[in-house]
Structure formats: structure tokens, C-alpha cells
Design an enzyme around this catalytic site. Structure first.
Site, PDB file in Angstrom:
ATOM      1  N   LYS A  62       9.853  37.098  20.877  1.00  0.00           N
ATOM      2  CA  LYS A  62       8.801  38.048  20.488  1.00  0.00           C
ATOM      3  C   LYS A  62       8.227  37.761  19.103  1.00  0.00           C
ATOM      4  O   LYS A  62       7.062  38.045  18.836  1.00  0.00           O
ATOM      5  CB  LYS A  62       9.336  39.479  20.556  1.00  0.00           C
ATOM      6  CG  LYS A  62       9.506  39.948  22.001  1.00  0.00           C
ATOM      7  CD  LYS A  62       9.561  41.456  22.088  1.00  0.00           C
ATOM      8  CE  LYS A  62       9.473  41.929  23.525  1.00  0.00           C
ATOM      9  NZ  LYS A  62      10.692  41.637  24.289  1.00  0.00           N
TER      10      LYS A  62
ATOM     11  N   GLU B 136       3.663  49.631  19.834  1.00  0.00           N
ATOM     12  CA  GLU B 136       4.463  50.468  20.717  1.00  0.00           C
ATOM     13  C   GLU B 136       5.725  49.678  21.030  1.00  0.00           C
ATOM     14  O   GLU B 136       5.716  48.450  20.985  1.00  0.00           O
ATOM     15  CB  GLU B 136       3.700  50.793  22.001  1.00  0.00           C
ATOM     16  CG  GLU B 136       3.821  49.755  23.118  1.00  0.00           C
ATOM     17  CD  GLU B 136       3.158  48.408  22.823  1.00  0.00           C
ATOM     18  OE1 GLU B 136       2.261  48.352  21.964  1.00  0.00           O
ATOM     19  OE2 GLU B 136       3.569  47.415  23.450  1.00  0.00           O
TER      20      GLU B 136
ATOM     21  N   SER C 149      15.080  33.582  26.956  1.00  0.00           N
ATOM     22  CA  SER C 149      14.114  34.276  26.087  1.00  0.00           C
ATOM     23  C   SER C 149      14.763  34.955  24.885  1.00  0.00           C
ATOM     24  O   SER C 149      14.120  35.153  23.859  1.00  0.00           O
ATOM     25  CB  SER C 149      13.325  35.301  26.898  1.00  0.00           C
ATOM     26  OG  SER C 149      14.204  36.183  27.591  1.00  0.00           O
TER      27      SER C 149
HETATM   28  C1  PLP Z   1      10.851  41.769  25.628  1.00  0.00           C
HETATM   29  C2  PLP Z   1      11.700  40.722  26.203  1.00  0.00           C
HETATM   30  C3  PLP Z   1      11.386  40.116  27.442  1.00  0.00           C
HETATM   31  C4  PLP Z   1      10.257  40.583  28.317  1.00  0.00           C
HETATM   32  O1  PLP Z   1       8.989  40.398  27.778  1.00  0.00           O
HETATM   33  P1  PLP Z   1       7.978  39.279  28.267  1.00  0.00           P
HETATM   34  O2  PLP Z   1       6.720  39.633  27.584  1.00  0.00           O
HETATM   35  O3  PLP Z   1       7.884  39.352  29.759  1.00  0.00           O
HETATM   36  O4  PLP Z   1       8.520  37.967  27.833  1.00  0.00           O
HETATM   37  C5  PLP Z   1      12.189  39.089  27.889  1.00  0.00           C
HETATM   38  N1  PLP Z   1      13.261  38.665  27.176  1.00  0.00           N
HETATM   39  C6  PLP Z   1      13.600  39.223  26.001  1.00  0.00           C
HETATM   40  C7  PLP Z   1      14.792  38.708  25.281  1.00  0.00           C
HETATM   41  C8  PLP Z   1      12.832  40.263  25.473  1.00  0.00           C
HETATM   42  O5  PLP Z   1      13.181  40.825  24.303  1.00  0.00           O
END
Ligand code: PLP
Length: 397
Positions: free
Chosen positions: A90, A112, A378
């Protein structure tokens, strides 16, 4: 022209657009007019690249996971977004949008947040840039995510609990939009995923595209070719997935697999599987698939993973699913938890619950031994340890 890119009206095929109240028209138009010239300027590029390198810690490694590869009978590389500052992808987006906001002369940042991850990533860059930061968060989420609330406050942000509706992300989003309507001149709204009115989905996808730019370079070095046979990522709003696939969309040799949150099962009524269930509607200012009831009311989604607990999906991903360019699989809570334990035991990496959904797609797929798969981790699992301990019984046969 990339046939999967947004068109001049802000649409990806049948999805996207900007369905906004009249009062925001000027703000959104101003952003639309300015974002590309700023993003493409030398000044922005140098500042952004330096932040990504020295502050976020990029490039993130592309790691050949040998034991996981052996288990699934192919060559699996993990793109390690979990190693970024603040523990997820993020920050790639918030670091870019805050530079954009400053260049546009804005003084005040709003955001948000659901689980608090985007709120923390926003508060982090606001502290760094000495900008006022207001984060809207549903009261229910404030109670569930106290650690992230404390982090945001420590970083100097004002966290506003929202008590309308179900007191979750959707309500926080409405409140952030209301704030923006009241302060259209001096306020910049940092949206956390490839959602919202045009140009946000395109803006966020471009900022996250650093992920696939690096994958290309890293695969060229490690494999002698710059593309994989298959890409796998989880999808909430779609930003880490958009970043992972961005530079491969037009290469038909690259298979794209997206994992959405099945929750307790697609048919259980407790799910966030938007593509599997969604009907076309309007959410967060865009036309896309939405989980809604027969009256068109948006339903409260459910997933064990707070970051995937969203009743919509980015318009890019809706279009890719409709066109058949991406395969979308629903991965249920229990499958994600098992996959997280598996990665932890095989590779010594505790993934975020969201990323565990991408890993949970592996047992549903078939690969040839020479196939190269890149799966985006992610985020890291530190924030999810309590859930993992509670759900440990899921891993027993
Ligand atoms: C917020 C988040 C997501 C989901 O958000 P996307 O916009 O779909 O990438 C996925 N993995 C993690 C670790 C997150 O914090």
C-alpha cells in the site's frame, strides 16, 4: 494503445467512469487534468523513485521458493511486497499520491480505511511530508483494529470513527467523500486501491505498476526471459494485482490468476467473492461488479481477511474477468489459513491473510514442471497472528 488501458472517458470496457456528486465534479476533473502530466514529469519521477528506493526499500526481492515449487511441481517465485516499509504494497501508492497532492498545492489529506492498513500507509507518508491527515474509519473497525488506530494516532493523524450504517469501510468511504465535498479546494483524497471514480483506478494502477516493472527486470536476470507463464495475486479492490499484471496485460503468453475472498463459501451468504456473485452496479463512484441484494442495496461482505472484505472490485479487474483475460478463483477462509501455514513451514515466511488467498489458489491449479509462476506476497502476517493462532485447528487433517 493498450487495449486493456482506461479509455478517454474513464472506462475499462463496460466498467469504470466517474459517478460523483455535482459538487465534486471540479475536484475530480482537476485531478484528471493534472495526474498524467505530473506523473510523467522528470521532477516527479526522480522524487518518487528516490522515495521508493530509500524509504520504502525497493526493489522488493523476487525470491525463488524452492520447497514451495517442489510441492506444486513448477517454479514459483514470490514477489516480496511484505518486505516494504509498513509491511505491504500500500505504501507504493500513498507515497506517489502524496507527491501528487503536494504538486497540486493541496494542504490537507483525507483517506478512508477498513482494516486500517491504508490508513497507516497514508498517515506514514503524511508524517514524512508534514501534512495534515484525517482518516475516516467505521466505529466497528476502530474497535476491531486497535493497533492500527494507535499507529495512525502515533503518526499524528486524526482518526474519525464513523457511526452511520454498519460502521465499516463503505460508511467510512461515504464520510470521506462528504468531507471532500466540504473542502474541495485545499483537500486531497488518497484512495487506497484501484477503485473509486476515474482517474483513481488508473492512477493507483500506474503507481503500483512498479511491481511488474521490477518483476520483468528480475525475471530477465534470473530466468533469461522477462515474463512468467503465470501470475497470481489476491484481489480486494485490486491494487497489488494491478501492479503485478500491469506490464504483462498485453502479453497473451502470460496467464493471469486472481484470487478473491470466498469467505465461508461463495453460496454461504458470508463472502466477499465479488466476481463470482456480483451484479453490475455503482460503488465508490465507479460502475463495476457489486455484491448487492435484489433491491440493489450493497450487502455487507465477509472475509477472514480485513483487506479483502470489500463488496466491489476495481473496474479494470471487472473488465479483465468479463473479457476472459483473467481467471478469477474464490479462495475460502479455511483454504487461505492452510496456505498461510504451508508457506510458513516450507519457506519461513508468514504472509498476510490477504496474500494467503493468492497462495490458496495454488492447489486449485495445474502446472508443468518447467512453468514459471510469479505470486505476489502483498504483505506480511504480523498483523494477523491472533487470527492464525485462533484458526490453527484448520490446518489439522
Ligand atoms: C489492503 C491489502 C490487500 C487488498 O488490497 P488490493 O488493493 O486488492 O491489493 C491485499 N494485501 C494486503 C497485505 C493488504 O494490506
Amino acid at each position: 494503445m493498450n487495449k486493456y488501458a482506461v479509455d478517454s472517458h474513464g472506462y475499462y470496457g463496460n466498467f469504470g467512469g466517474a459517478y460523483i456528486p455535482e459538487i465534486l465534479h471540479r475536484c475530480v476533473k482537476e485531478l484528471e487534468r493534472q495526474y498524467l502530466p505530473i506523473l510523467e514529469s522528470e521532477e516527479f519521477r526522480l522524487k518518487y523513485e528516490r522515495l521508493l528506493r530509500d524509504y520504502v526499500g525497493r526493489p522488493s526481492p523476487l525470491y525463488l521458493a524452492e520447497r514451495l515449487s517442489e510441492k506444486y511441481g513448477c517454479k514459483i517465485y514470490l514477489k516480496r511486497e511484505d518486505l516494504n516499509h509498513t509491511g505491504a504494497h500500500k505504501i507504493n501508492n500513498t507515497a506517489g499520491q502524496i507527491l501528487l497532492a503536494r504538486k497540486m498545492g493541496k494542504k490537507r489529506i483525507i483517506a478512508e480505511t477498513g482494516a486500517g492498513q491504508h490508513g497507516v500507509a497514508t498517515a506514514t507518508v503524511c508524517a514524512l511530508m508534514d501534512m495534515e491527515c484525517v482518516v475516516y474509519m467505521g466505529q466497528t473497525d476502530v474497535e476491531r483494529q486497535s493497533v492500527n488506530v494507535e499507529k495512525m494516532k502515533m503518526l499524528g493523524a486524526t482518526v474519525v470513527p464513523v457511526t452511520s450504517g454498519n460502521m465499516t469501510l463503505k460508511d467510512a468511504t461515504n464520510e470521506a467523500i462528504r468531507d471532500w465535498c466540504c473542502h474541495p479546494q485545499d483537500t486531497y483524497y488518497i484512495i487506497g486501491s484501484t477503485v473509486g471514480p476515474h482517474p483513481y483506478p488508473d492512477l493507483v494502477a500506474r503507481l503500483q505498476s512498479v511491481i511488474s516493472r521490477e518483476i520483468k527486470q528480475q525475471l530477465a536476470e534470473q530466468e533469461g526471459r522477462d515474463y512468467p507463464d503465470c501470475l497470481i495475486a489476491c484481489v480486494g479492490g485490486g491494487s497489488n494485482a494491478a501492479g503485478t499484471i500491469y506490464h504483462y496485460l498485453e502479453n497473451p503468453k502470460v496467464r493471469i490468476v486472481l484470487a478473491e475472498a470466498g469467505g465461508k463459501g461463495v453460496e454461504s451468504g458470508e463472502t466477499a467473492a465479488t466476481i463470482a456473485l456480483g451484479q453490475v452496479g455503482i460503488i465508490h463512484g465507479a460502475r463495476t461488479y457489486v455484491i448487492q441484494n435484489d433491491d440493489g442495496q450493497i450487502e455487507e461482505p465477509y472475509s477472514i481477511s480485513a483487506g479483502l472484505d470489500y463488496p466491489g472490485i476495481g473496474p479494470l479487474h471487472a473488465s479483465l474477468a468479463e473479457l476472459g483475460r483473467a481467471e478469477v478463483l474464490a479462495v475460502n477462509d479455511d483454504e487461505a489459513v492452510r496456505a498461510a501455514y504451508e508457506l510458513t513451514r516450507l519457506e519461513g515466511i508468514i504472509p498476510a491473510l490477504e496474500s494467503a488467498h493468492a497462495l490458496g489458489a495454488l492447489p486449485k491449479l495445474r502446472f508443468h514442471p518447467e512453468e514459471v509462476v510469479v505470486l505476489t506476497v502483498s504483505g506480511r502476517g504480523d498483523k494477523d497472528i491472533e487470527t492464525y493462532m485462533r484458526e490453527r485447528h484448520q490446518t489439522e487433517p
